[in-house]
Design a protein around this motif. Structure first.
Motif, PDB file in Angstrom:
ATOM      1  N   ASN A  88     -33.964 -63.587 109.193  1.00 11.70           N
ATOM      2  CA  ASN A  88     -35.006 -63.549 108.682  1.00 11.70           C
ATOM      3  C   ASN A  88     -35.765 -63.168 107.395  1.00 11.70           C
ATOM      4  N   ARG A  89     -37.195 -62.716 107.469  1.00 10.26           N
ATOM      5  CA  ARG A  89     -37.424 -62.297 106.154  1.00 10.26           C
ATOM      6  C   ARG A  89     -37.573 -60.181 105.765  1.00 10.26           C
ATOM      7  N   LEU A  90     -37.264 -61.015 103.829  1.00  8.53           N
ATOM      8  CA  LEU A  90     -37.534 -59.554 103.863  1.00  8.53           C
ATOM      9  C   LEU A  90     -38.641 -58.553 104.007  1.00  8.53           C
ATOM     10  N   ALA A  91     -39.731 -58.650 104.143  1.00  7.73           N
ATOM     11  CA  ALA A  91     -40.348 -58.155 103.746  1.00  7.73           C
ATOM     12  C   ALA A  91     -40.624 -57.224 104.768  1.00  7.73           C
ATOM     13  N   PHE A  92     -40.891 -56.001 104.636  1.00  8.48           N
ATOM     14  CA  PHE A  92     -41.067 -54.802 106.243  1.00  8.48           C
ATOM     15  C   PHE A  92     -42.215 -55.164 107.007  1.00  8.48           C
ATOM     16  N   THR A  93     -42.684 -56.416 107.558  1.00  8.12           N
ATOM     17  CA  THR A  93     -43.582 -56.639 108.626  1.00  8.12           C
ATOM     18  C   THR A  93     -43.041 -57.110 109.077  1.00  8.12           C
ATOM     19  N   ALA A  94     -43.275 -56.725 111.809  1.00  9.98           N
ATOM     20  CA  ALA A  94     -43.015 -57.477 112.025  1.00  9.98           C
ATOM     21  C   ALA A  94     -42.813 -58.736 112.659  1.00  9.98           C
ATOM     22  N   GLU A  95     -43.683 -59.195 111.885  1.00 10.13           N
ATOM     23  CA  GLU A  95     -43.562 -60.909 111.620  1.00 10.13           C
ATOM     24  C   GLU A  95     -42.468 -61.730 110.635  1.00 10.13           C
TER      25      GLU A  95
END
Ligand code: PEP
Ligand code: CO
Length: 450
Positions: free
Chosen positions: A139-146
């Motif tokens: 997954n990706r680091l940004a703290f968003t659900a997406e």
């Protein structure tokens, strides 16, 4: 289970921790099927060559330098990053050759080090809870659900980046990049900034002399060598990714993981009856395992016998990571337990992961003195036990980051803010990594000089 039937997917019957939960299992199947059809990244010839070199390191005839990022990420798959990492590993290897007077086996934590174990499945900030970041493969680091939703497509993107990275490494090496490890290209300015600059200058001179001497007696100019072997490694954490590229090779009558030369098992997933050990036990690749104070004697015995039941040379590397304050108590009994099994292993020291701490400003860091202290203790303890410390495992980058405290420039806790870039564990920067190599080499030169 030792002796039970093995297949690339037999691990599904064992407890598999640290695996992401994907919402769409059909999509996962599609991606894994696609991965299984893509061409391999490495060959069995290379893997077998590495096995032989690990066997040599076990006997003190070679020394393994394994290093790279804690985690690679997709954005950092750039020319500059790859060049710098290769450069620091090559330059360290020249320094180590001079000191240890043994061939250095270079293994990058590169071209696939994309998945990370996490202590919690969920990260909570304020009143928002999302899946933890498990590395760009998941997954990706940004703290968003997406961003945090595990996405199977990333397995393909990771594989492609691993291929791009390896392709560039191979071209650099074939194209004479080896010249870059010429001592004249070492950036040793930092030596003059040390509180003990005079001692450091002496140390560098001693190693340069030793290099000259080594070259003159062997008749090979290390710094001119065109042919440089370089191997890749990554934590075999994401088992579907590893399984997808596991192939049976008729001509060798064995199974190989062809995403990397040297898969290793992290400490959290090293349970003898867990899925990671089950998966790795069936491979012909040499296998590394992180071990530390948390492992009981009995677990260690089962681990070593499961992964190397036929007591083969070059098969198993134990990468111990105790921490500077714990190695004196922890390592001697571990050596004794393994010796009692009569199974050969390569002993390697990871002086990074037992020495992670948080400082007042909340930054995760490691102290250079603890890293060096653990390494020196490891050399001493193995020497006293009559075993061989045959390698070192480091988290490093060729960049001028400020993530570890100490070293010749005396980086302090406030200094961490200048260039603290890691998304996971703190790494040695170029200068600190060279300094570690110099100190290991100097220790060896000093020991050999009556
Ligand atoms: C690592 O090497 O990044 C790592 C997770 O190590 P360990 O399993 O030793 O904690
Ligand atoms: Co790490």
């Amino acid at each position: 289970m030792t002796g039970a039937a093995w297949s690339p997917d037999s691990w599904h019957a064992s407890p598999a921790i640290q695996q992401p939960t994907y919402a769409d299992s059909t999509e996962v199947e599609r991606v894994v099927g696609r991965l299984a059809q893509l061409p391999p990244l490495v060959t069995s010839w290379e893997i077998e060559a590495l096995r032989e070199q690990i066997a040599a390191a076990q006997q003190g005839r070679a020394f393994v330098l394994q290093g790279g990022d804690c985690a690679e990420n997709f954005d950092e798959c750039t020319s500059e990053n790859i060049v710098r990492k290769l450069k620091i590993l090559l330059q360290m290897s020249v320094v180590l050759t001079a000191g240890l007077k043994r061939p250095i086996v270079r293994v990058g934590r590169m071209a696939g080090q994309f998945a990370k174990p996490r202590s919690a499945d969920i990260e909570t900030r304020g009143d928002v809870s999302l899946p933890s970041y498990r590395g760009d493969l998941v997954n990706r680091l940004a703290f968003t659900a997406e961003a945090r939703e595990p996405n199977p497509e990333l397995l393909l993107r990771g594989y492609e980046r691993a291929a791009l990275t390896l392709n560039f490494i191979r071209s650099l090496i074939d194209g004479g990049f080896a010249d870059l490890h010429h001592p004249e290209n070492w950036d040793l300015d930092f030596v003059g900034h040390s509180a003990s600059a005079a001692e450091y200058h002496r140390l560098v001179e001693r190693i340069a002399d030793s290099l000259d001497f080594f070259e003159s007696i062997t008749g090979t100019a290390i710094s001119q060598a065109r042919r440089v072997d370089f191997y890749t490694s990554h934590e075999a954490l994401h088992l579907l990714y590893e399984q997808a590229q596991t192939r049976f090779l008729e001509h060798r009558d064995g199974w190989y993981n062809l995403t990397t030369h040297f898969p290793w098992i992290g400490m959290r997933t090293a349970a003898a009856d867990g899925a990671h050990v089950e998966y790795c036990r069936g491979l012909r690749n040499p296998i590394g395992v992180k071990v530390g104070g948390e492992m009981s004697d009995d677990d260690l015995r089962r681990l070593v016998t499961t992964l190397n039941p036929d007591a083969e040379a070059g098969r198993l590397t134990l990468i111990h990571r105790f921490g500077a304050g714990k190695i004196n108590d922890g390592l001697p009994p571990m050596i004794e337990t393994v010796a009692s099994l009569g199974i050969p292993v390569l002993w390697m020291c990871d002086p990074m992961h037992g020495n992670t701490e948080s400082v007042a400003n909340g930054r995760k860091t490691r102290r250079f003195d603890n890293i060096l202290g653990e390494l020196e203790a490891a050399f001493r303890i193995h020497h006293d036990a009559g075993t061989v410390l045959g390698g070192v495992h480091l988290e490093l980058t060729g960049e001028h980051v400020t993530e570890c405290i100490g070293g010749a420039r005396g980086l302090d806790a406030d200094g961490l803010e200048h260039a603290y870039r890691t998304q996971v564990d703190p790494r040695l920067n170029y200068e600190q990594a060279m300094e570690v190599a110099l100190r290991i080499a100097d220790r060896a030169v000093a020991q050999a000089t009556p």
